[in-house]
Design a protein around this motif. Structure first.
Motif, PDB file in Angstrom:
ATOM      1  N   ILE A 175       0.798  -1.234   0.000  1.00  0.00           N
ATOM      2  CA  ILE A 175       0.000   0.000   0.000  1.00  0.00           C
ATOM      3  C   ILE A 175       0.837   1.294   0.000  1.00  0.00           C
ATOM      4  N   PRO A 176       2.051   1.308   0.555  1.00  0.00           N
ATOM      5  CA  PRO A 176       2.776   2.584   0.592  1.00  0.00           C
ATOM      6  C   PRO A 176       2.940   3.287  -0.752  1.00  0.00           C
ATOM      7  N   PRO A 177       3.295   2.589  -1.845  1.00  0.00           N
ATOM      8  CA  PRO A 177       3.493   3.353  -3.085  1.00  0.00           C
ATOM      9  C   PRO A 177       2.245   4.104  -3.529  1.00  0.00           C
ATOM     10  N   ILE A 178       1.085   3.482  -3.441  1.00  0.00           N
ATOM     11  CA  ILE A 178      -0.107   4.183  -3.942  1.00  0.00           C
ATOM     12  C   ILE A 178      -0.405   5.412  -3.068  1.00  0.00           C
ATOM     13  N   ILE A 179      -0.163   5.292  -1.769  1.00  0.00           N
ATOM     14  CA  ILE A 179      -0.364   6.458  -0.894  1.00  0.00           C
ATOM     15  C   ILE A 179       0.629   7.560  -1.261  1.00  0.00           C
ATOM     16  N   ARG A 180       1.886   7.189  -1.338  1.00  0.00           N
ATOM     17  CA  ARG A 180       2.926   8.172  -1.649  1.00  0.00           C
ATOM     18  C   ARG A 180       2.696   8.857  -2.985  1.00  0.00           C
ATOM     19  N   PHE A 181       2.415   8.056  -4.012  1.00  0.00           N
ATOM     20  CA  PHE A 181       2.308   8.629  -5.355  1.00  0.00           C
ATOM     21  C   PHE A 181       1.054   9.486  -5.486  1.00  0.00           C
ATOM     22  N   THR A 182      -0.030   9.085  -4.831  1.00  0.00           N
ATOM     23  CA  THR A 182      -1.240   9.913  -4.884  1.00  0.00           C
ATOM     24  C   THR A 182      -0.969  11.259  -4.232  1.00  0.00           C
ATOM     25  N   ASN A 183      -0.351  11.208  -3.065  1.00  0.00           N
ATOM     26  CA  ASN A 183       0.005  12.423  -2.344  1.00  0.00           C
ATOM     27  C   ASN A 183       0.892  13.321  -3.203  1.00  0.00           C
ATOM     28  N   LEU A 184       1.951  12.732  -3.739  1.00  0.00           N
ATOM     29  CA  LEU A 184       2.898  13.500  -4.548  1.00  0.00           C
ATOM     30  C   LEU A 184       2.213  14.072  -5.782  1.00  0.00           C
ATOM     31  N   GLY A 185       1.450  13.230  -6.479  1.00  0.00           N
ATOM     32  CA  GLY A 185       0.803  13.664  -7.715  1.00  0.00           C
ATOM     33  C   GLY A 185      -0.089  14.865  -7.488  1.00  0.00           C
ATOM     34  N   ILE A 186      -0.871  14.826  -6.426  1.00  0.00           N
ATOM     35  CA  ILE A 186      -1.786  15.940  -6.160  1.00  0.00           C
ATOM     36  C   ILE A 186      -1.001  17.188  -5.790  1.00  0.00           C
ATOM     37  N   ARG A 187       0.060  17.001  -5.019  1.00  0.00           N
ATOM     38  CA  ARG A 187       0.846  18.171  -4.632  1.00  0.00           C
ATOM     39  C   ARG A 187       1.559  18.801  -5.824  1.00  0.00           C
ATOM     40  N   LEU A 188       1.816  18.019  -6.865  1.00  0.00           N
ATOM     41  CA  LEU A 188       2.544  18.550  -8.017  1.00  0.00           C
ATOM     42  C   LEU A 188       1.638  19.242  -9.037  1.00  0.00           C
ATOM     43  N   VAL A 189       0.332  19.184  -8.857  1.00  0.00           N
ATOM     44  CA  VAL A 189      -0.568  19.822  -9.826  1.00  0.00           C
ATOM     45  C   VAL A 189      -0.298  21.327  -9.850  1.00  0.00           C
ATOM     46  N   ALA A 190      -0.179  21.866 -11.069  1.00  0.00           N
ATOM     47  CA  ALA A 190       0.198  23.275 -11.226  1.00  0.00           C
ATOM     48  C   ALA A 190      -0.762  24.180 -10.464  1.00  0.00           C
ATOM     49  N   LYS A 191      -0.173  25.115  -9.714  1.00  0.00           N
ATOM     50  CA  LYS A 191      -0.976  25.999  -8.868  1.00  0.00           C
ATOM     51  C   LYS A 191      -1.874  26.913  -9.698  1.00  0.00           C
ATOM     52  N   ASP A 192      -1.390  27.317 -10.878  1.00  0.00           N
ATOM     53  CA  ASP A 192      -2.189  28.279 -11.644  1.00  0.00           C
ATOM     54  C   ASP A 192      -3.482  27.649 -12.150  1.00  0.00           C
ATOM     55  N   VAL A 193      -3.424  26.368 -12.507  1.00  0.00           N
ATOM     56  CA  VAL A 193      -4.636  25.703 -12.985  1.00  0.00           C
ATOM     57  C   VAL A 193      -5.646  25.567 -11.841  1.00  0.00           C
TER      58      VAL A 193
END
Lengths: 286, 365
Positions: free
Chosen positions: A165-183
């Protein structure tokens, strides 16, 4: 700490845990019974149906997710070879186990990852916990699981889920945090609320990263198959275990290759699915 | 094209026109802005606030009244606080102190639900880097505001298609943003904002990322649209030519303070300080100053009649073509305001030799 107190400490913790197990073990076992039943049911479905039907169903599922003839043909070849070498039954048991544990990991991991992306404090607490889950030798947390639930499919599933389970938690967290702020700001400027931002902007844009997490979770679940077989999970892990203790080299290799084969099928199908969801990335200006 | 500023706002049939008023607006960035607001009110400088207290002064005592249906330009160099300012109007940024009203709505009183409703119904925004949704098609991008508001798929498709056509992107509605050039992407940004049919359009350096020719194109599109729509537009830019072309009124911002506001002509003819004078030195005055500013009271003379809003360059061209060195300045309805001499026009078109004698200041960018 001197050896005496250490011994006492160990004995105290072990005794306490043992009495906890005696007290609540039965109850917890009951709690997980439906999960066990479900595992048993899906395993029987895959092993006891006539193999051409199962093969057709798997190929159909692969086609629906990947829409790629190449991947479907590759899957067919892999499964036919597995059947030809007499590993069909074990492969089906492993398949049932992997599908169940991956789905469990995803349904638990995605929401946790989403919540984690919204709270820096939670991220600070969860990150070390995930580190422990991934690095702690799996045998160690198999001990309490087996003490409480005994050996069998359910403790196996829990062990696999904890590890995968750790990878899916980590990657979901990271992916959402990386979404461009301007969008994100644009969505906000048009009056979007939190849920709309999450489902219309954050999750779709985090998808490439999340799919990376899905892939890792599947791979880690598969890598746990042999270890899980030690606590009585049926499937391809059992013959590998036998091969290790009896030094049957060929048997080990064949079953190992079968695990690799279904890993590749899983990976290609899930990645193709992810890519189909991200068609916008393929098109570029000029 | 060069008479852009003659555009008079016309009442739109669809959306009511509302004005925006900013009163004593302060913004301090940092963990405890409320601790320093008093000191800043009493004149603590931006530098002191940063050096001693590690807080950044975003805006200081900003007062701007934006006319309903007009284009208000806010101009300043980077770091002057203009992007911060525009984000206060829809409260993407919360002010530290001050008042913001849009029409008769006190924006700062809105709760989070009311604020989202306000954003959806009153304001639309166009962004410098477009900020399109990369995973949505052009159509889906354009209808986004309507989708958030919960309008039915059919209706919002229709609306969005209308605006896609209006900005000249028909046939592209099924493409994704990264299949389009920068100029086309910003047209989508504009369509997305317009499809919302809000009375206010906030444009945050909307054309700054485009190359000069496309930028001029986009300005033309905007002015054409504005002729029909008569929205209240707040336009942020760092480009003086753009400001003069688009702005009915211009506010110049430096270090978070409004240092001058007025029409483009007012700013060019009487810059408030050396900083602004330096700024406007190289402007083509013939395309900004209008005949009205030069009209001398007097009887009608033998010469062409010039509309008071004619820019000097056009006036000189007309007089030259007719071979006259004097002209009458008249209102739209033909009433005489005064006369103007060709020599006065040429004189006004030549930039002053030296800006006023204050020492030039660091623009603080």
């Amino acid at each position: 700490m001197n050896s005496d107190t250490l011994r006492q400490l160990r004995r105290f913790v072990d005794m306490e845990f043992r009495s906890f197990t005696r007290e609540y073990g039965g109850m917890l076992e009951k709690l997980f019974e439906p999960l066990g039943d479900f595992l048993l049911f899906s395993e029987r479905l895959l092993t006891q149906s006539p193999w051409p039907m199962v093969l057709a169903a798997i190929l159909f599922a692969v086609w629906v997710t990947s829409r790629s003839l190449k991947i479907v043909l590759g899957t067919a070849a892999t499964l036919l070879l597995i059947g030809y070498f007499g590993m069909w039954q074990d492969t089906m048991r492993t398949l049932a186990m992997i599908v169940a544990s991956t789905l469990t990991a995803l349904t638990l991991g995605l929401p946790i990852g989403i919540v984690m992306s919204r709270s820096d404090r939670l991220q600070r607490w969860l990150t070390p916990a995930l580190d422990v889950m991934q690095t702690m030798p799996s045998f160690v947390y198999l001990i309490p699981v087996v003490m409480i639930l005994g050996i069998g499919r359910v403790p196996g599933l829990l062990a696999v889920v904890v590890y995968a389970i750790p990878p899916i938690i980590r990657f979901t967290n990271l992916g959402i945090r990386l979404v461009a702020k301007d969008v994100l700001e644009a969505a906000e400027a048009f009056g979007a609320n939190g849920l709309q931002k999450l489902f219309q902007v954050q999750l779709p844009l985090a998808l490439p990263t999340i799919m990376g997490g899905v892939n890792q979770t599947i791979m880690m679940a598969l890598s746990m198959v042999v270890i899980a077989s030690m606590i009585g999970v049926p499937g391809l892990g059992q013959p590998v275990l036998k091969a290790i203790s009896n030094q049957y080299f060929t048997q080990g290799v064949l079953n190992g290759l079968a695990i690799v084969g279904i890993a590749i099928v899983f990976d290609r199908a899930s990645q193709a699915y992810g890519k189909r969801l991200q068609r916008h990335l393929e098109a570029t200006h000029e | 094209m060069n008479s852009a500023a003659t555009i008079t706002p016309t009442a739109s049939t669809e959306t009511p026109q509302v004005g925006i008023s900013l009163r004593n607006l302060y913004k301090i960035f940092g963990p405890t802005p409320e601790k320093f607001i008093g000191a800043v009110r009493e004149g603590m400088t931006k530098q002191e606030l940063l050096d001693k207290h590690n807080h950044v002064l975003g805006l200081r005592d900003v007062n701007i009244d934006m006319r309903p249906g007009g284009i208000q330009v806010v101009m300043g160099l980077s770091g002057s606080g203009k992007s911060t300012l525009i984000r206060h109007i829809n409260r993407l940024i919360e002010p530290t102190a001050g008042e913001i009203s849009v029409g008769d709505v006190n924006v700062l009183e809105l709760g989070s639900r009311a604020l989202r409703k306000f954003r959806g119904e009153m304001t639309s925004m166009v962004f410098q880097k477009f900020a399109l949704f990369p995973h949505y098609t052009i159509l889906e991008n354009t209808e986004y505001g309507l989708r958030v508001k919960g309008i039915s798929r059919k209706k919002r498709h229709e609306e969005a298609m209308r605006w896609i056509e209006r900005v000249g992107l028909s046939g592209y509605e099924k493409k994704y943003p990264n299949q389009l050039s920068g100029g086309m992407q910003q047209r989508v940004g504009l369509a997305r904002a317009l499809a919302n049919e809000t009375p206010i359009l906030l444009m945050d350096e909307a054309f700054s990322a485009l190359d000069p020719l496309i930028r001029t194109d986009m300005q033309t599109i905007l002015l054409d649209l504005q002729q029909d729509l008569g929205k209240t537009i707040v336009f942020i830019t760092h480009d003086l030519d753009e400001a003069l072309r688009l702005g009915d009124r211009i506010a110049i911002l430096r270090d978070g303070e409004v240092i001058q506001q007025g029409t483009g002509q007012e700013i060019i003819l009487s810059p408030a300080d050396a900083y602004i004078a330096n700024f406007v030195k190289n402007v083509n005055r013939g395309r900004v100053i209008r005949c009205r500013a030069l009209a001398q009271p007097g009887e009608a003379i033998d010469g062409p009649n010039l509309n008071a809003n004619t820019v000097l360059e056009d006036a000189a061209r007309i007089m030259n073509a007719e071979g006259k060195d004097q002209a009458n300045v008249v209102t739209k309805r033909g009433r005489l305001i005064g006369t103007v001499a060709l020599s006065a026009i040429i004189g006004a078109m030549i930039p002053p030799q030296d800006p006023p004698q204050d020492p030039p200041q660091d623009p603080g960018s």
